[in-house]
Design an enzyme around this catalytic site. Sequence first.
Site, PDB file in Angstrom:
ATOM      1  N   ALA A  66       0.824  -1.204   0.000  1.00  0.00           N
ATOM      2  CA  ALA A  66       0.000   0.000   0.000  1.00  0.00           C
ATOM      3  C   ALA A  66       0.856   1.251   0.000  1.00  0.00           C
ATOM      4  O   ALA A  66       1.965   1.271   0.553  1.00  0.00           O
ATOM      5  CB  ALA A  66      -0.924  -0.008   1.217  1.00  0.00           C
ATOM      6  N   GLY A 107       0.239  -5.281   0.664  1.00  0.00           N
ATOM      7  CA  GLY A 107      -0.795  -5.453  -0.345  1.00  0.00           C
ATOM      8  C   GLY A 107      -0.309  -6.143  -1.601  1.00  0.00           C
ATOM      9  O   GLY A 107      -1.088  -6.802  -2.300  1.00  0.00           O
ATOM     10  N   GLU A 133      -0.572  -9.702  -0.742  1.00  0.00           N
ATOM     11  CA  GLU A 133      -1.997 -10.028  -0.689  1.00  0.00           C
ATOM     12  C   GLU A 133      -2.596 -10.160  -2.091  1.00  0.00           C
ATOM     13  O   GLU A 133      -3.460 -11.008  -2.331  1.00  0.00           O
ATOM     14  CB  GLU A 133      -2.740  -8.964   0.115  1.00  0.00           C
ATOM     15  CG  GLU A 133      -2.412  -9.010   1.611  1.00  0.00           C
ATOM     16  CD  GLU A 133      -2.992  -7.854   2.380  1.00  0.00           C
ATOM     17  OE1 GLU A 133      -3.804  -8.094   3.284  1.00  0.00           O
ATOM     18  OE2 GLU A 133      -2.633  -6.691   2.069  1.00  0.00           O
ATOM     19  N   GLU A 154       3.249  -5.489   8.047  1.00  0.00           N
ATOM     20  CA  GLU A 154       2.414  -4.421   8.601  1.00  0.00           C
ATOM     21  C   GLU A 154       2.559  -4.241  10.110  1.00  0.00           C
ATOM     22  O   GLU A 154       2.480  -3.111  10.616  1.00  0.00           O
ATOM     23  CB  GLU A 154       0.940  -4.680   8.257  1.00  0.00           C
ATOM     24  CG  GLU A 154       0.563  -4.410   6.814  1.00  0.00           C
ATOM     25  CD  GLU A 154       0.764  -5.587   5.898  1.00  0.00           C
ATOM     26  OE1 GLU A 154       0.250  -5.572   4.775  1.00  0.00           O
ATOM     27  OE2 GLU A 154       1.453  -6.561   6.323  1.00  0.00           O
TER      28      GLU A 154
END
Length: 263
Positions: A64, A109, A112, A132
Amino acid sequence: MSVVTVEQAGSVTTVTINRPEAFNALNTDVIAALLDAVAYAAAEPAVRAVVLTGSGEKAFSAGADLKELAGMGPDRAREVMAAGQHIFRTIEQAPIPIIAAVNGLALGGGFELILTSTFPVLSTKASLGLPESGLGLIPGYGGTQRLPRAVGQRVAAHLMLTGSRLDADRAYALGLTPIPPVEPDQLLATATALAEKIAAQGPLAVRAILHALEVGRDAPLDAGLGVETGLAALAVAGDESTEGIGAFLERRPAKFANPEAHR
């Protein structure tokens, strides 16, 4: 310059995250563009497989865009996370296979996103992780749910709680990819060759297999078997199997029609 590029060659579409100066970080524009690109590929009858990768040599996606997240309040953060989860889920449920070609960093992300693919192909320089917790955050695009399903609860807990990374060899050993790591200069060729091999199979059969896998991911065995029975029966009675079986018996390559021809 588009943050996501789309290039079609025959029956395979290559979708590239195109922010190399930001290590292909995922902001709201990139995530929305990924959804559009996958939706385009899925709706195009001639496209039978997608290769998803990142621009440049350093990163598939470093995760992200933290500049976008900084200072975000809880209501806005919930909206952003919910939208991202919806888009990632939509990509995961695409009716055509998506092969992630992982050319470097795949963090947060980015990792992910890989977990939503049908399967990844990893460069020997790939580095995967969900770091994270070291930022006071948690994975928000499905990592806490998909990673345990892929590698088991304890391994996933270790990776998320410590922020540890997986290199390509360890990821292969854990079963995150069915393909041994490849040299960086062979990554796209390997992923594209796999996509082309899948594209040569019966396209309706491929879609049915993906649907059966999606149902079976969470459904009880008996429910999954029921879905498989229905899909298998439709396949046996369909034009695609007539061509496939006929080609096998006649010792010739099968010539499968695009899905549009079966509607």
